[in-house]
Design a protein around this motif. Structure first.
Motif, mmCIF file in Angstrom:
data_model
loop_
_atom_site.group_PDB
_atom_site.id
_atom_site.type_symbol
_atom_site.label_atom_id
_atom_site.label_comp_id
_atom_site.label_asym_id
_atom_site.label_seq_id
_atom_site.Cartn_x
_atom_site.Cartn_y
_atom_site.Cartn_z
ATOM 1 N N SER A 79 -2.672 -29.594 -5.561
ATOM 2 C CA SER A 79 -1.352 -29.411 -4.947
ATOM 3 C C SER A 79 -0.508 -28.370 -5.682
ATOM 4 C CB SER A 79 -0.599 -30.741 -4.924
ATOM 5 O OG SER A 79 -0.330 -31.184 -6.241
ATOM 6 N N ILE A 80 -1.021 -27.826 -6.773
ATOM 7 C CA ILE A 80 -0.297 -26.806 -7.544
ATOM 8 C C ILE A 80 -0.744 -25.420 -7.071
ATOM 9 C CG2 ILE A 80 0.139 -25.879 -9.851
ATOM 10 C CD1 ILE A 80 -0.481 -28.675 -10.962
ATOM 11 N N ASP A 81 0.206 -24.557 -6.767
ATOM 12 C CA ASP A 81 -0.111 -23.193 -6.322
ATOM 13 C C ASP A 81 -0.009 -22.167 -7.439
ATOM 14 O OD1 ASP A 81 -0.460 -23.720 -3.428
ATOM 15 O OD2 ASP A 81 1.647 -24.326 -3.548
ATOM 16 N N TYR A 82 0.985 -22.305 -8.297
ATOM 17 C CA TYR A 82 1.188 -21.344 -9.392
ATOM 18 C C TYR A 82 1.548 -22.100 -10.677
ATOM 19 C CZ TYR A 82 1.338 -17.361 -6.173
ATOM 20 O OH TYR A 82 1.021 -16.405 -5.240
ATOM 21 N N ILE A 83 1.134 -21.536 -11.788
ATOM 22 C CA ILE A 83 1.511 -22.040 -13.104
ATOM 23 C C ILE A 83 2.204 -20.898 -13.835
ATOM 24 C CG2 ILE A 83 0.712 -23.099 -15.245
ATOM 25 C CD1 ILE A 83 -1.873 -23.841 -13.782
ATOM 26 N N VAL A 84 3.423 -21.147 -14.290
ATOM 27 C CA VAL A 84 4.205 -20.120 -14.993
ATOM 28 C C VAL A 84 4.580 -20.686 -16.345
ATOM 29 C CG1 VAL A 84 6.168 -18.556 -14.866
ATOM 30 C CG2 VAL A 84 5.136 -19.432 -12.747
ATOM 31 N N HIS A 142 -8.817 -23.486 -12.742
ATOM 32 C CA HIS A 142 -9.125 -22.941 -11.427
ATOM 33 C C HIS A 142 -8.136 -21.845 -11.026
ATOM 34 C CE1 HIS A 142 -11.002 -26.945 -11.442
ATOM 35 N NE2 HIS A 142 -11.906 -26.432 -10.619
ATOM 36 N N ALA A 143 -7.495 -21.235 -12.007
ATOM 37 C CA ALA A 143 -6.443 -20.254 -11.716
ATOM 38 C C ALA A 143 -6.799 -18.882 -12.271
ATOM 39 C CB ALA A 143 -5.118 -20.723 -12.289
ATOM 40 N N LYS A 144 -6.230 -17.862 -11.628
ATOM 41 C CA LYS A 144 -6.390 -16.479 -12.070
ATOM 42 C C LYS A 144 -5.047 -15.921 -12.520
ATOM 43 C CE LYS A 144 -8.160 -15.050 -8.176
ATOM 44 N NZ LYS A 144 -8.776 -14.170 -7.138
ATOM 45 N N LEU A 145 -5.076 -15.127 -13.565
ATOM 46 C CA LEU A 145 -3.859 -14.493 -14.067
ATOM 47 C C LEU A 145 -3.445 -13.381 -13.106
ATOM 48 C CD1 LEU A 145 -1.842 -14.304 -16.485
ATOM 49 C CD2 LEU A 145 -3.363 -12.563 -17.449
ATOM 50 N N ARG A 169 5.451 -14.005 -24.725
ATOM 51 C CA ARG A 169 4.568 -13.777 -23.586
ATOM 52 C C ARG A 169 4.755 -14.833 -22.495
ATOM 53 N NH1 ARG A 169 -2.038 -13.643 -23.600
ATOM 54 N NH2 ARG A 169 -2.302 -12.423 -21.690
ATOM 55 N N ILE A 170 4.906 -14.385 -21.260
ATOM 56 C CA ILE A 170 5.003 -15.254 -20.092
ATOM 57 C C ILE A 170 3.866 -14.889 -19.140
ATOM 58 C CG2 ILE A 170 6.425 -16.039 -18.169
ATOM 59 C CD1 ILE A 170 7.640 -16.757 -20.793
ATOM 60 N N LEU A 171 3.090 -15.903 -18.731
ATOM 61 C CA LEU A 171 1.963 -15.679 -17.835
ATOM 62 C C LEU A 171 2.179 -16.386 -16.510
ATOM 63 C CD1 LEU A 171 0.695 -16.447 -20.947
ATOM 64 C CD2 LEU A 171 -1.230 -15.273 -19.866
ATOM 65 N N VAL A 172 1.812 -15.711 -15.432
ATOM 66 C CA VAL A 172 1.860 -16.295 -14.093
ATOM 67 C C VAL A 172 0.421 -16.404 -13.598
ATOM 68 C CG1 VAL A 172 2.777 -16.114 -11.755
ATOM 69 C CG2 VAL A 172 4.086 -15.182 -13.690
ATOM 70 N N LEU A 173 -0.015 -17.633 -13.327
ATOM 71 C CA LEU A 173 -1.380 -17.867 -12.862
ATOM 72 C C LEU A 173 -1.339 -18.441 -11.450
ATOM 73 C CD1 LEU A 173 -1.259 -19.058 -16.131
ATOM 74 C CD2 LEU A 173 -3.689 -18.643 -15.759
ATOM 75 N N LYS A 174 -2.224 -17.936 -10.602
ATOM 76 C CA LYS A 174 -2.336 -18.423 -9.227
ATOM 77 C C LYS A 174 -3.567 -19.306 -9.116
ATOM 78 C CE LYS A 174 -2.475 -16.892 -4.401
ATOM 79 N NZ LYS A 174 -2.481 -15.719 -3.489
ATOM 80 N N VAL A 175 -3.367 -20.531 -8.637
ATOM 81 C CA VAL A 175 -4.460 -21.498 -8.565
ATOM 82 C C VAL A 175 -5.344 -21.188 -7.364
ATOM 83 C CG1 VAL A 175 -5.048 -23.941 -8.358
ATOM 84 C CG2 VAL A 175 -3.021 -23.248 -9.665
ATOM 85 N N ASP A 176 -6.657 -21.123 -7.620
ATOM 86 C CA ASP A 176 -7.650 -20.883 -6.575
ATOM 87 C C ASP A 176 -8.103 -22.237 -6.024
ATOM 88 O OD1 ASP A 176 -9.766 -20.198 -4.969
ATOM 89 O OD2 ASP A 176 -10.761 -18.934 -6.443
ATOM 90 N N LYS A 177 -7.715 -22.535 -4.794
ATOM 91 C CA LYS A 177 -8.015 -23.846 -4.202
ATOM 92 C C LYS A 177 -9.473 -23.982 -3.761
ATOM 93 C CE LYS A 177 -3.674 -25.055 -4.486
ATOM 94 N NZ LYS A 177 -2.872 -25.406 -3.341
ATOM 95 N N SER A 178 -10.251 -22.904 -3.878
ATOM 96 C CA SER A 178 -11.646 -22.959 -3.440
ATOM 97 C C SER A 178 -12.510 -23.787 -4.382
ATOM 98 C CB SER A 178 -12.219 -21.543 -3.347
ATOM 99 O OG SER A 178 -12.332 -20.947 -4.632
#
Length: 543
Positions: free
Chosen positions: A475-480, A503-506, A516-525
């Motif tokens: 249920s998580i789409d992004y991690i910041v 399961h996320a990509k930077l 440093r601040i990172l934004v990761l997008k979760v890959d639901k596949s």
């Protein structure tokens, strides 16, 4: 012989408020002038570049978010309020932001909170000066004490953080100032009790200074009404502080129980459940690392205050402040949990103690008009001491303070946080669920990310309502997150977030090291992504 008529008694006409103010300003015009200069200097040093330095951190985001919740939602917190701290400090912050429109005036909510920190810091600087005057240590030495507190790089950096300690500090100093009243009336004592109660309801750890305040009340009161004054203080103080427990009781949250938070349960956790920081005397303990971090910013004010304690004891009126500083040192040395902002309350106490010591052993001998050989010898000694203090300050303290103060007024160490918020605002749609650290939470709320709300990292595992709402990493789409938070040592603390991270990509990366601040997008596949190890990321506590 006719008797003389008695002279008519001159009837004094009552003065208007304006006349009283004019008379007061005439009497204390030099104090007002000196205090104005001090506040101008402290205001410039404290406010210049304040949005950009120091780098924001999670506690700031927590208290700003809670103030935002008070102002806009009418709640004590943006999540379940669990009595981790009394709410009076962030209620004050919310009052300021509501009255001044600070959240609307600034691009970042953290800046709005820091604006209030500058205001309360100026009040604290003024109170250090006023306490010095009431101690009888002279205008110039009182200004010296307040100036040391205003210009210490450690005080400057920590006074900018949105922290409960900063909000509680002027209330603590106000309690001591009112207790020093020369008139020994009841009203200042009641005011002192109110100030001390508000200080503790702003930051509960300030309770440790209550014995020092009680000592001051006992010392400064008349023997004939000492019991009455102390009893009056106690009644007012207990009545105000007990409202916090009454609030919890009325909500059925005073005692631990199934399915709800509790004041006593949280208190027990604070006292016995938190992992200790180790001894400050231990070479590799967290407490020692934190102390070294403080001293790396500025060691001069703290150690000068410690060294001045035995000398300040000779100033009877200053003894309660020596006791207060001693209590702070003992609590620091006891072991247990040492909070990051603990040093804040000790710095003005150190400055006051220094002022008292300088007055007693430098100024008094220099101003003594007697001509005995012994006193003349004392004058020579005091003169040499004064020259040594000035020379030492110019040779060692100024070169140590100047680069730190210059950095705080010029460097931008918060740029990465602002860049991350701007990137999310442009590239992430409002219907995506994000897990973020609290330092970014309110800024994203202000950008319209509220359907669903961003989820504060800490609450993903500690708040049952949030955990139930997330119900798994999918249920998580992004991690910041701040880079150091992604360290594998945090996996056990935040298992759901780390599974989503696996399961996320930077997709965006801002700043370096602790900035440093990172934004990761979760890959639901379901694809597992293994990020490259980054040796530059170090834990926040080691900055």
């Amino acid at each position: 012989m006719a008797s003389k008529k008695p002279a008519k008694k001159k009837i004094e006409t009552p003065q208007t408020l304006g006349q009283r103010l004019a008379a007061w300003l005439k009497t204390y015009r030099l104090d007002v002038l000196v205090a104005s200069v001090l506040l101008l200097i402290a205001g410039v040093v404290g406010a210049l570049n304040m949005p950009n330095s120091p780098q924001r951190f999670e506690d700031e985001g927590t208290y700003v978010s809670q103030a935002w919740a008070v102002q806009y939602k009418g709640d004590l917190a943006h999540y379940t309020y669990w009595y981790d701290h009394p709410p009076v400090a962030w209620i004050q912050l919310a009052g300021y932001t509501a009255l001044t429109g600070a959240f609307d005036r600034h691009a970042s909510s953290i800046t709005a909170g820091r604006e209030f920190m500058v205001v309360v810091h100026l009040v604290s600087v003024l109170l250090v000066f006023m306490i010095g005057r009431r101690l009888g240590i002279g205008r110039s030495v009182s200004a010296l004490a307040a100036g040391l507190f205003a210009l210490s790089p450690l005080a400057v950096e920590f006074s900018r953080y949105v922290l409960l300690d900063n909000i509680a500090l002027p209330w603590l100093l106000g309690a001591f100032f009112l207790a020093l009243t020369p008139r020994r009336h009841l009203l200042p004592i009641v005011g002192s009790a109110i100030c001390m109660a508000v200080a503790i309801l702003s930051k509960e750890t300030f309770l440790i200074f209550l014995p020092a305040l009680a000592y001051l009340l006992w010392q400064n009161s008349d023997k004939r009404n000492r019991r009455f004054m102390l009893a009056s203080f106690s009644v007012v103080f207990i009545a105000i502080v007990s409202f916090y427990a009454l609030y919890a009781l009325l909500k059925n949250e005073l005692f631990p129980g199934e399915g709800h938070v509790s004041l006593l349960g949280t208190l027990l956790w604070q006292l016995f459940g938190r992992e200790g920081s180790g001894s400050i005397l231990g070479a590799d303990s967290d407490a020692r690392n934190l102390f070294n971090f403080w001293m790396d910013i500025d060691a001069w004010l703290f150690w000068a205050g410690v060294a001045a304690m035995p000398f300040a004891w000779f100033v009877r009126s200053a003894r309660p402040f020596v006791v207060a500083l001693a209590i702070g040192l003992i609590m620091m040395l006891r072991g247990g949990y040492l909070p990051y902002p603990y040093i804040i309350a000790l710095l003005p106490l150190a400055a006051i103690v220094i002022g008292a010591a300088v007055h007693r052993f430098v100024v008094v001998p220099l101003l003594d008009a007697r001509k005995t050989k012994l006193v003349l010898a004392g004058k020579v000694t005091a003169g040499i001491a004064a020259l040594a203090l000035v020379a030492g300050f110019a040779t060692y303290v100024v070169p140590a303070w100047q680069p730190r103060l210059q950095a705080s007024m010029t460097e931008d160490v918060d740029k990465s946080s602002r860049q991350a918020v701007d990137w999310i605002n442009k590239h992430v749609t409002r219907d995506k669920r994000m897990v973020v650290e609290s330092a970014l939470w309110t800024d994203l709320q202000d950008k319209g990310f509220n359907k669903p709300d961003p989820v504060w990292l800490y609450k993903t595992e500690t708040d049952p309502e949030v955990a139930a709402e997330i119900s798994g990493w999918q249920s998580i789409d992004y991690i910041v997150l701040n880079g150091p938070t992604l360290d594998e040592r945090n996996r056990k603390e935040f298992p759901t977030v780390f599974e989503a991270k696996d399961h996320a990509k930077l997709v965006a990366d801002f700043g370096q090291d602790n900035q440093r601040i990172l934004v990761l997008k979760v890959d639901k596949s379901g694809t597992v992504h293994t990020p490259k190890k980054d040796a530059s990321s170090t834990p926040k506590s080691e900055k």
